[in-house]
Design an enzyme around this catalytic site. Structure first.
Site, PDB file in Angstrom:
ATOM      1  CG  HIS A   1      33.235 -61.998 -29.026  1.00 27.11           C
ATOM      2  ND1 HIS A   1      33.771 -63.228 -29.314  1.00 27.11           N
ATOM      3  CD2 HIS A   1      32.141 -62.227 -28.262  1.00 27.11           C
ATOM      4  CE1 HIS A   1      33.040 -64.163 -28.737  1.00 27.11           C
ATOM      5  NE2 HIS A   1      32.050 -63.592 -28.100  1.00 27.11           N
TER       6      HIS A   1
ATOM      7  NE  ARG B   1      28.173 -73.520 -27.009  1.00 25.38           N
ATOM      8  CZ  ARG B   1      27.505 -72.585 -26.299  1.00 25.38           C
ATOM      9  NH1 ARG B   1      26.920 -71.581 -26.922  1.00 25.38           N
ATOM     10  NH2 ARG B   1      27.416 -72.679 -24.988  1.00 25.38           N
TER      11      ARG B   1
END
Ligand code: PAF
Length: 285
Positions: free
Chosen positions: A37, A187
């Protein structure tokens, strides 16, 4: 770094910062930020003068049996990571701010959302395009950055932007990997130590494909067969799909083409991971 939680305040802030030569850059996220990110945020910083990052775990893109309730949420940790990146605003709304009780309108790129990840996650991409359309209307960015890790998502959003005349440039930034090749993902934190070791199988299978293409192989079926053999040696990983598609249509292809997308999804334990490779211009003999 301003932290905003209402759509009206966010909209007003963007309006106030819009000026000739001042592009608004946007990185939509669901939080649980990692270096992948942060690389998108850095790219947005290069492209725009005013940078907004949204943090919103979007309920409409999770299926009833998926991990919406356990999806990692740690706003303070996310804000700490963003504070070193010289961004202007974090938009972190509550679900009720985005979806009213009587919300009825959705945005869907027909068919594309049913392919690849869409076949295992029905409704997922409808949820993504709906929330991204809403976020675009709230933030009104000139440029938005998405990760190639979710290549199908990025292509679908690009198509939505084209089809619905959104005035925003979509930039797709490269996949960021751990040192052993595993694509960074929020995840990954669900994986046990043993699963974490096995999870590199996605990257290893893509590397095998790259090697075979580099050697001049172009038959998709035989390359995919070699990738499946790599998964066969990793019993805790189960292939969801391996598909090679044309990036402009998402239709399967039989022969490797420049610019095509080789996408892999697999369950490692109960965690579903994805990875991909976009065939570069140089790889074909
Ligand atoms: O990629 C994500 O994190 C999400 O799908 C997105 C684009 C923020 C929409 O909720």
């Amino acid at each position: 770094m301003k932290i905003v939680s209402t759509a009206s305040e966010m909209h007003e802030l963007s309006r106030a910062n819009r000026a000739p030569g001042c592009r608004i850059g946007f990185v939509p996220t669901m939080g649980a930020l990692h270096d992948g990110h942060l690389s998108l945020v850095r790219r947005a910083r290069e492209l725009a003068k005013f940078v907004v990052v949204s943090i919103f775990v979007n309920p409409t893109q999770f299926g009833p049996k998926e991990d919406f309730s356990k999806y990692p949420r740690d706003l303070q940790a996310d804000l700490k990571k963003l504070s070193s990146l010289d961004i202007d605003c974090v938009f972190a709304p509550e679900p009720g701010e985005i979806y009213s009780q009587d919300f009825r309108t959705h945005v869907e790129v027909e068919d594309w959302g049913k392919r690849l990840c869409g076949s295992t996650r029905p409704g997922h991409f409808r949820g993504v395009t709906t929330v991204v359309a809403k976020l675009f209307n709230i933030v009104t960015p000139d440029v938005a950055v998405f990760g190639q890790k979710d290549a199908q998502q990025a292509f679908i959003i690009r198509r939505m932007v084209r089809d619905l005349n959104f005035d925003v440039e979509i930039v797709i930034a490269p996949i960021v990997r751990e040192s052993d090749g595993l694509a960074m993902s929020s995840r990954n934190r669900y994986l046990s130590a043993e699963e974490r070791r096995s999870a590199t199988v996605l990257f290893r299978s893509l590397q095998k494909a790259q090697t075979l293409v580099g050697e001049g192989n172009v038959r998709v079926s035989s390359i995919v067969e070699s990738m499946r053999e790599i998964f066969d040696r990793e019993p805790s990983a189960k292939i969801d799909y391996i598909e090679w598609v044309d990036s402009t249509t998402l239709e399967p292809i039989d022969e490797v083409e420049e610019g095509s997308l080789l996408a892999v999804a697999a369950f490692v334990g109960s965690t579903r991971l994805i990875d991909n490779w976009i065939v570069p211009a140089m790889s074909r003999h």
